[in-house]
Write a protein that holds these residues in place. Sequence first.
Motif, short mmCIF file in Angstrom:
data_model
loop_
_atom_site.label_atom_id
_atom_site.label_comp_id
_atom_site.label_asym_id
_atom_site.label_seq_id
_atom_site.Cartn_x
_atom_site.Cartn_y
_atom_site.Cartn_z
N ARG A 166 2.16 1.68 -3.46
CA ARG A 166 1.11 2.24 -4.42
C ARG A 166 0.49 3.50 -4.28
O ARG A 166 0.55 4.23 -5.32
CB ARG A 166 -0.09 1.29 -4.13
CG ARG A 166 -1.17 1.56 -5.19
CD ARG A 166 -2.63 0.60 -5.00
NE ARG A 166 -3.31 1.31 -3.72
CZ ARG A 166 -3.85 0.68 -2.82
NH1 ARG A 166 -4.24 -0.59 -3.13
NH2 ARG A 166 -4.62 1.19 -1.96
N ARG A 167 0.49 3.98 -2.98
CA ARG A 167 0.21 5.23 -2.65
C ARG A 167 1.22 6.39 -3.05
O ARG A 167 0.90 7.45 -3.41
CB ARG A 167 -0.29 5.44 -1.13
CG ARG A 167 -1.71 4.88 -1.02
CD ARG A 167 -2.13 5.38 0.43
NE ARG A 167 -3.52 4.43 0.74
CZ ARG A 167 -4.00 4.39 1.94
NH1 ARG A 167 -3.20 4.83 2.89
NH2 ARG A 167 -5.13 3.76 2.06
N HIS A 222 -10.30 3.85 -8.39
CA HIS A 222 -9.04 4.06 -7.75
C HIS A 222 -8.08 4.79 -9.15
O HIS A 222 -8.08 4.00 -10.10
CB HIS A 222 -8.75 2.41 -7.66
CG HIS A 222 -7.28 2.29 -6.96
ND1 HIS A 222 -6.76 2.67 -5.82
CD2 HIS A 222 -6.34 1.32 -7.44
CE1 HIS A 222 -5.55 2.27 -5.88
NE2 HIS A 222 -5.19 1.43 -6.72
N HIS A 239 0.73 -1.19 -0.09
CA HIS A 239 -0.07 -0.01 -0.24
C HIS A 239 0.94 1.23 -0.13
O HIS A 239 0.52 2.30 -0.53
CB HIS A 239 -1.07 0.08 1.12
CG HIS A 239 -2.37 -1.04 1.23
ND1 HIS A 239 -1.86 -2.46 1.20
CD2 HIS A 239 -3.40 -0.83 0.61
CE1 HIS A 239 -2.85 -2.89 0.89
NE2 HIS A 239 -3.87 -2.23 0.36
N SER A 240 1.91 1.26 0.72
CA SER A 240 2.92 2.58 0.65
C SER A 240 3.47 2.73 -0.57
O SER A 240 3.57 3.84 -1.23
CB SER A 240 3.82 2.28 2.04
OG SER A 240 4.60 1.04 1.59
N GLN A 268 0.87 6.64 -6.83
CA GLN A 268 -0.53 7.39 -7.03
C GLN A 268 0.06 8.79 -7.04
O GLN A 268 -0.77 9.52 -7.70
CB GLN A 268 -1.63 6.72 -6.08
CG GLN A 268 -3.01 7.53 -6.28
CD GLN A 268 -3.99 7.18 -5.62
OE1 GLN A 268 -3.70 6.11 -4.70
NE2 GLN A 268 -5.07 7.67 -5.53
N ALA A 269 0.47 9.21 -5.88
CA ALA A 269 0.71 10.56 -5.54
C ALA A 269 1.66 11.24 -6.71
O ALA A 269 1.37 12.33 -7.29
CB ALA A 269 1.46 10.86 -4.33
#
Length: 159
Positions: free
Chosen positions: A34-35, A147, A31-32, A38-39
């Motif tokens: 991916r986020r 998403h 998740h870290s 994403q940013a």
Amino acid sequence: YDKFYTEEMFSFHIHNMRPDAVQVVDMQDMHSLRRGRQALVKQKTTLAALGDDDSWECLRDSTAYTPEHGDKLLLRELASLHRSDLSLVCSPTEHNLLIDRYQITPSKLCTASFWVDTNNLEDDSTTTLLAPWKERNDFCFVGGFRHDPNVDAVQQLSK
């Protein structure tokens, strides 16, 4: 556990009730990671709207991104992996990242990918299983559009 934060919420209960139970986390993805990616994509999309559209730069930068050791979400994920007996990781890339960069013990990780036949890889590269870009014609995308990385992926793939 289906995600690391489910492990955060319930693992101590399971450990108290059944200390001998094997605890497995299905990461699905980091998740870290991916986020953070994403940013970067959002930042690049904003620049593209202002006329600075370099899709390949965005792709290169986002795929090269790795969370810094002090990233709070990363620390929570890593703590979950350390508390668990086994973690299912979705790609050889994330598997290697967790071992090489974040020093997770290899015996605590198992690559469980739907997309890569890890039994037939000569090395850790997935490129041996994929046709070159020029030989690809169409694509099928499975995922929701609430998403942002999914929306970006379809936009990039359809170009």
